[in-house]
Design an enzyme around this catalytic site. Structure first.
Site, PDB file in Angstrom:
ATOM      1  N   ARG A 122       0.918  -1.285   0.003  1.00  0.00           N
ATOM      2  CA  ARG A 122       0.069  -0.056  -0.171  1.00  0.00           C
ATOM      3  C   ARG A 122       0.749   1.176   0.054  1.00  0.00           C
ATOM      4  O   ARG A 122       0.484   2.306   0.325  1.00  0.00           O
ATOM      5  CB  ARG A 122      -0.985  -0.030   1.045  1.00  0.00           C
ATOM      6  CG  ARG A 122      -1.867  -1.029   1.154  1.00  0.00           C
ATOM      7  CD  ARG A 122      -3.272  -0.798   2.039  1.00  0.00           C
ATOM      8  NE  ARG A 122      -4.034  -1.871   2.151  1.00  0.00           N
ATOM      9  CZ  ARG A 122      -4.032  -2.917   2.860  1.00  0.00           C
ATOM     10  NH1 ARG A 122      -3.181  -2.847   3.954  1.00  0.00           N
ATOM     11  NH2 ARG A 122      -4.882  -3.992   2.696  1.00  0.00           N
ATOM     12  N   LYS A 144       2.793  11.596 -10.423  1.00  0.00           N
ATOM     13  CA  LYS A 144       1.988  10.732 -11.275  1.00  0.00           C
ATOM     14  C   LYS A 144       2.927   9.624 -11.610  1.00  0.00           C
ATOM     15  O   LYS A 144       3.992   9.601 -11.870  1.00  0.00           O
ATOM     16  CB  LYS A 144       1.486  11.478 -12.650  1.00  0.00           C
ATOM     17  CG  LYS A 144       0.433  12.504 -12.212  1.00  0.00           C
ATOM     18  CD  LYS A 144      -0.655  12.642 -13.524  1.00  0.00           C
ATOM     19  CE  LYS A 144       0.419  13.411 -14.723  1.00  0.00           C
ATOM     20  NZ  LYS A 144      -0.540  13.620 -15.760  1.00  0.00           N
ATOM     21  N   GLU A 238      -4.544  17.104 -10.546  1.00  0.00           N
ATOM     22  CA  GLU A 238      -5.085  17.063 -12.160  1.00  0.00           C
ATOM     23  C   GLU A 238      -6.464  17.313 -12.208  1.00  0.00           C
ATOM     24  O   GLU A 238      -7.214  16.854 -13.041  1.00  0.00           O
ATOM     25  CB  GLU A 238      -4.576  16.135 -12.945  1.00  0.00           C
ATOM     26  CG  GLU A 238      -4.473  16.369 -14.535  1.00  0.00           C
ATOM     27  CD  GLU A 238      -3.599  15.263 -15.090  1.00  0.00           C
ATOM     28  OE1 GLU A 238      -3.902  14.146 -14.943  1.00  0.00           O
ATOM     29  OE2 GLU A 238      -3.125  15.771 -16.306  1.00  0.00           O
ATOM     30  N   HIS A 253       0.216  12.411 -27.992  1.00  0.00           N
ATOM     31  CA  HIS A 253       0.115  11.159 -27.517  1.00  0.00           C
ATOM     32  C   HIS A 253      -0.788  10.321 -28.694  1.00  0.00           C
ATOM     33  O   HIS A 253      -0.283   8.881 -28.713  1.00  0.00           O
ATOM     34  CB  HIS A 253      -0.894  11.001 -26.350  1.00  0.00           C
ATOM     35  CG  HIS A 253      -0.260  11.395 -25.111  1.00  0.00           C
ATOM     36  ND1 HIS A 253      -0.769  11.907 -23.928  1.00  0.00           N
ATOM     37  CD2 HIS A 253       0.876  11.205 -24.780  1.00  0.00           C
ATOM     38  CE1 HIS A 253      -0.112  12.113 -23.011  1.00  0.00           C
ATOM     39  NE2 HIS A 253       1.102  11.715 -23.327  1.00  0.00           N
ATOM     40  N   HIS A 266       8.833  10.385 -27.342  1.00  0.00           N
ATOM     41  CA  HIS A 266       7.709  11.294 -26.855  1.00  0.00           C
ATOM     42  C   HIS A 266       7.708  12.918 -26.922  1.00  0.00           C
ATOM     43  O   HIS A 266       6.829  13.492 -27.624  1.00  0.00           O
ATOM     44  CB  HIS A 266       7.889  11.307 -25.095  1.00  0.00           C
ATOM     45  CG  HIS A 266       6.891  12.102 -24.573  1.00  0.00           C
ATOM     46  ND1 HIS A 266       5.313  11.557 -24.791  1.00  0.00           N
ATOM     47  CD2 HIS A 266       6.724  13.184 -23.602  1.00  0.00           C
ATOM     48  CE1 HIS A 266       4.625  12.651 -24.164  1.00  0.00           C
ATOM     49  NE2 HIS A 266       5.374  13.471 -23.492  1.00  0.00           N
TER      50      HIS A 266
HETATM   51  N1  GLY Z   1       5.189  11.910 -12.849  1.00  0.00           N
HETATM   52  C1  GLY Z   1       4.881  12.936 -13.810  1.00  0.00           C
HETATM   53  C2  GLY Z   1       3.638  13.725 -13.399  1.00  0.00           C
HETATM   54  O1  GLY Z   1       3.334  13.880 -12.186  1.00  0.00           O
HETATM   55  O2  GLY Z   1       3.374  14.599 -14.261  1.00  0.00           O
END
Ligand code: GLY
Length: 363
Positions: A122, A144, A238, A253, A266
């Protein structure tokens, strides 16, 4: 040598982000404390280990155990199978909740390692030592983490911030020019988004930057990282403003997916995405002067030629992008240098026509 000590404040704490030429050795006391007497799992790729493993030697001496887990290069690392084999390997080697994971590599390694760290028991702590420009200015910052589904990149993941990020620009010396170009395109994105001075620095220093010169790269990496930090701090999960970071990525993308993640890096795909965003923005009032400056700078990157692609294929891939919600497409379009807007009222036909014209001009 200039060192940049930045911080990202987020809902689960503060991540120090250190940028500079040689900062990994300077910073070693902090990473050394972080690994002290812990079981450490280094997730990395064969190329990065071949080139740079020795810079981690001082850290390995401080850890209780030091396990190096190799994963495939690039996007192939970001699969459920690879994540599963890492969870098993970490468990097998005695990984506990207070063990450490060190992501040592490019964006794919960082995304995967962060995901494995965020889900193992976790969530355990990890640090990012990004070794590509793209990872130093973008992927290692923001929390992210993700792996890919067969047809949708980054579709399974979680927010899990690293405990620290150490971005040593000295590690960038070994990067091929194409890889620097890819990373610099994310820098250009940040410049168009929020930093007119950074745009001017790119116009002035592009050649030195593309040659991997650590001293020229350090302030640019720090400025791009600061731009990202400031947006992520305002919108850590986000919900709204962070959407701006998607500038150039809606088409980017789709191009990557349409080309099976093989033919374009990319940042190169983002470069084409930026050009398309400029085209859409001009119809909404972006000045010809600004549009021209952006186009001229992108031209100097000498992007690889785009292979023939069908508009329908790209539209389909754009429809799968996870940044699209049920309200439909949202485009990030420049309004002037250092400022962008999120637009949701572009008709699909308008986008299709513009895309057709864009692809025809490029062919
Ligand atoms: N790891 C990339 C971001 O959080 O945007």
């Amino acid at each position: 040598m200039t060192r940049y000590r930045l911080q990202l404040r987020h809902p689960s704490g503060v991540t120090p982000i250190h940028v500079g030429d040689g900062v990994l050795s300077d910073d070693s006391s902090q990473l050394e404390d972080w690994v002290l007497d812990r079981r450490v799992f280094v997730i990395s790729s064969p190329t990065v280990l071949g080139l740079h493993a020795r810079v981690l030697a001082p850290l390995s001496e401080r850890a209780a155990t030091w396990n190096v887990l190799e994963v495939p290069e690039g996007e192939d690392a970001k699969s459920l199978e690879v994540a599963g084999s890492l969870w098993e390997a970490i468990l097998e080697a005695g990984g506990k909740r207070d063990s450490r994971i060190l992501a040592f590599g490019g964006g794919s390694v960082g995304d995967l390692a962060g995901f494995v760290a965020g889900s193992y028991m976790r969530g355990i702590d990890y640090a990012q030592v990004p070794t590509t420009l793209l990872a130093q200015v973008d992927a290692a910052i923001g929390g992210k983490t993700a792996i890919n589904l067969t047809k949708a990149k980054n579709s399974v993941g979680l927010f899990h911030h690293p405990q620290r990020v150490v971005a040593d620009t000295r590690l960038l010396r070994t990067l091929p020019r194409e890889e620097l170009r890819s990373g610099l395109m994310e820098v250009l994105k940040m410049a168009i988004l929020s930093d007119g001075e950074l745009f001017v620095a790119l116009e002035r220093d592009l050649e030195g930057l593309l040659s991997g010169d650590a001293a020229t790269l350090s302030p640019v990496v720090a400025a791009a990282a600061e731009g990202k930090i400031s947006i992520v701090e305002r919108d850590p999960t986000e919900r709204n403003e962070r959407m701006l970071l998607n500038l150039g990525h809606t088409l980017g993308h789709a191009l990557e997916a349409g080309l099976d993640y093989r033919l374009l890096r990319h940042g190169e795909a983002v470069g084409y995405g930026l050009l398309f965003a400029v085209r859409l923005a001009e119809k909404r009032g972006l000045s010809a002067d600004t549009a021209g400056r952006i186009r001229q700078l992108v031209d100097r990157f000498e992007l690889p030629k785009l292979p023939a692609l069908e508009v329908d294929t790209l539209i389909e891939f754009m429809g799968r992008d996870k940044k699209i919600d049920e309200g439909g497409w949202r485009w990030v379009l420049p309004t002037e240098l250092g400022s962008c807007e999120v637009v949701s009222d572009l008709a699909r036909e308008e986008v299709e026509q513009a895309l057709q014209a864009f692809l025809t001009e490029l062919s």
